[in-house]
Design a protein around this motif. Structure first.
Motif, PDB file in Angstrom:
ATOM      1  N   LYS A 271       0.842  -1.191   0.000  1.00  0.00           N
ATOM      2  CA  LYS A 271       0.000   0.000   0.000  1.00  0.00           C
ATOM      3  C   LYS A 271       0.882   1.247   0.000  1.00  0.00           C
ATOM      4  N   TYR A 272       0.481   2.240  -0.800  1.00  0.00           N
ATOM      5  CA  TYR A 272       1.318   3.412  -1.053  1.00  0.00           C
ATOM      6  C   TYR A 272       0.597   4.695  -0.656  1.00  0.00           C
ATOM      7  N   PHE A 273       1.408   5.728  -0.372  1.00  0.00           N
ATOM      8  CA  PHE A 273       0.850   7.044  -0.076  1.00  0.00           C
ATOM      9  C   PHE A 273       1.720   8.125  -0.692  1.00  0.00           C
ATOM     10  N   LYS A 274       1.135   9.301  -0.832  1.00  0.00           N
ATOM     11  CA  LYS A 274       1.860  10.499  -1.249  1.00  0.00           C
ATOM     12  C   LYS A 274       1.212  11.665  -0.523  1.00  0.00           C
ATOM     13  N   GLY A 275       2.008  12.468   0.171  1.00  0.00           N
ATOM     14  CA  GLY A 275       1.433  13.609   0.861  1.00  0.00           C
ATOM     15  C   GLY A 275       2.022  13.817   2.238  1.00  0.00           C
ATOM     16  N   PRO A 276       1.417  14.706   3.021  1.00  0.00           N
ATOM     17  CA  PRO A 276       2.027  15.130   4.283  1.00  0.00           C
ATOM     18  C   PRO A 276       1.971  14.115   5.408  1.00  0.00           C
ATOM     19  N   ARG A 277       0.937  13.231   5.440  1.00  0.00           N
ATOM     20  CA  ARG A 277       0.774  12.331   6.585  1.00  0.00           C
ATOM     21  C   ARG A 277       0.458  10.917   6.113  1.00  0.00           C
ATOM     22  N   PRO A 278       1.398  10.010   6.201  1.00  0.00           N
ATOM     23  CA  PRO A 278       1.070   8.625   5.833  1.00  0.00           C
ATOM     24  C   PRO A 278       0.037   8.061   6.798  1.00  0.00           C
ATOM     25  N   PRO A 279      -0.916   7.278   6.305  1.00  0.00           N
ATOM     26  CA  PRO A 279      -1.854   6.618   7.227  1.00  0.00           C
ATOM     27  C   PRO A 279      -1.095   5.695   8.164  1.00  0.00           C
ATOM     28  N   SER A 280      -1.600   5.547   9.362  1.00  0.00           N
ATOM     29  CA  SER A 280      -0.965   4.624  10.292  1.00  0.00           C
ATOM     30  C   SER A 280      -1.299   3.189   9.891  1.00  0.00           C
ATOM     31  N   LEU A 281      -0.424   2.275  10.247  1.00  0.00           N
ATOM     32  CA  LEU A 281      -0.685   0.865   9.977  1.00  0.00           C
ATOM     33  C   LEU A 281      -1.948   0.444  10.720  1.00  0.00           C
ATOM     34  N   GLY A 282      -2.807  -0.281  10.041  1.00  0.00           N
ATOM     35  CA  GLY A 282      -4.076  -0.662  10.638  1.00  0.00           C
ATOM     36  C   GLY A 282      -5.162   0.364  10.435  1.00  0.00           C
ATOM     37  N   ASP A 283      -4.958   1.306   9.505  1.00  0.00           N
ATOM     38  CA  ASP A 283      -5.996   2.301   9.209  1.00  0.00           C
ATOM     39  C   ASP A 283      -6.316   2.280   7.720  1.00  0.00           C
ATOM     40  N   LEU A 284      -7.384   1.593   7.368  1.00  0.00           N
ATOM     41  CA  LEU A 284      -7.893   1.560   5.992  1.00  0.00           C
ATOM     42  C   LEU A 284      -9.306   2.130   5.940  1.00  0.00           C
ATOM     43  N   THR A 285      -9.620   3.030   6.867  1.00  0.00           N
ATOM     44  CA  THR A 285     -10.964   3.578   6.951  1.00  0.00           C
ATOM     45  C   THR A 285     -11.334   4.356   5.697  1.00  0.00           C
ATOM     46  N   PHE A 286     -12.578   4.160   5.268  1.00  0.00           N
ATOM     47  CA  PHE A 286     -13.180   4.877   4.142  1.00  0.00           C
ATOM     48  C   PHE A 286     -12.406   4.709   2.839  1.00  0.00           C
ATOM     49  N   THR A 287     -11.727   3.583   2.687  1.00  0.00           N
ATOM     50  CA  THR A 287     -11.030   3.283   1.442  1.00  0.00           C
ATOM     51  C   THR A 287     -11.906   2.392   0.564  1.00  0.00           C
TER      52      THR A 287
END
Length: 294
Positions: A271-287
């Motif tokens: 799982k990948y991110f781009k931006g100021p705050r990477p999601p924490s592990l164990g957070d897939l809310t509203f995906t």
């Protein structure tokens, strides 16, 4: 040859409107033939029911030529309110462009990625798109998955697990944002739980899944405050889940998780991110995993 970032005069990139649904579904069915038409109709219907976030598009962007949708990327924008301030996340999903227009497909994503105050995620990258992810500035926030047997953990005498519901008194022990997450995800078919341990309340959201070619039922962790919270409450949750015959849980991770009995699979579920705050592990809310389904 197409020039990156430019479109020919007869092709335009614009937000998807509700009137576009039929063309959008047609394009997605061409790009993802393993998905049914009803799957995409449900996805768009659920997007229509999500609260709008500022000026961001409700559904995503489309490439259009001569009133025909030839490319699509869906976007799931969510506003998170926290102690450190508000945060907007956008889960990019379902990038599909007809073959003859693929030289212009990057325009869909680069148009979305212009905002530097938004954290963008890609939680289901196709192997063929990994190089493109890196080129666009995405970096992994999860490099694998940890499968564990929570019932093997001990249960402190003071711990208990409750199924979250709006009239539950213990809901008052959570923050407004935590209550919202539990309530909304329960409505989407997830299992929302509260673990009460030593006078503190810990929220969890689990999603029913089947792994190993659909043979093994399990729960995937969609939300936990931290992996430490997960380890602390695993035993109590494991006993709770045993009532429904579920032994196995899965959570995104970068390494084996201290205090849990299980095994880590590197390069599984990247799982990948781009931006100021990477999601924490164990957070897939509203995906997409929750809104669209697995």
């Amino acid at each position: 040859m197409a020039v990156l970032g430019t479109l020919p005069p007869d092709v335009r990139c614009r937000p998807i409107r509700e009137a576009d649904w039929e063309g959008v579904v047609d394009c997605l069915c061409r790009g993802f033939p393993e998905r049914s038409r009803s799957y995409w109709i449900q996805a768009l219907t659920r997007l229509s029911q999500r609260p709008a976030v500022a000026e961001f598009p409700q559904y995503g962007l489309a490439l259009e030529k001569a009133d025909r949708i030839v490319g699509v990327v869906l976007t799931l924008y969510t506003l998170y309110r926290g102690q450190e301030g508000d945060e907007v996340r956008c889960n990019l999903s379902s990038w599909s462009v007809d073959a003859e227009f693929r030289p212009y497909g990057a325009k869909l994503v680069t148009t979305i990625l212009k905002r530097r105050d938004v954290t963008y995620t890609n939680i289901s990258p196709a192997p063929a798109t990994l190089k493109a992810n890196w080129a666009l500035g995405f970096r992994p926030f999860s490099t694998g998955q940890f499968a564990f047997l929570p019932a093997l953990n001990s249960v402190p005498p003071s711990c208990r697990v409750l199924k979250a519901r709006p009239d539950l008194a213990e809901m008052a022990m959570l923050s407004d944002s935590e209550r919202y997450i539990l309530t909304e995800h329960a409505a989407l078919g997830c299992l929302s739980l509260i673990c009460i341990c030593n006078g503190a309340a810990f929220p969890f959201v689990l999603m029913p899944r089947r792994i190993l070619r659909g043979l093994i039922p399990c729960y995937q962790v969609i939300y936990c405050g931290s992996l430490a919270d997960l380890s602390r409450c695993a035993g109590a949750m494991g006993r709770f889940l045993l009532r429904s015959g579920i032994l196995l849980c899965v959570v995104d991770a970068k390494e084996p998780i201290a205090g849990l009995f299980g095994w880590y699979r590197h390069n599984s579920g990247l799982k990948y991110f781009k931006g100021p705050r990477p999601p924490s592990l164990g957070d897939l809310t509203f995906t997409e995993l929750v809104i669209f389904g697995p």
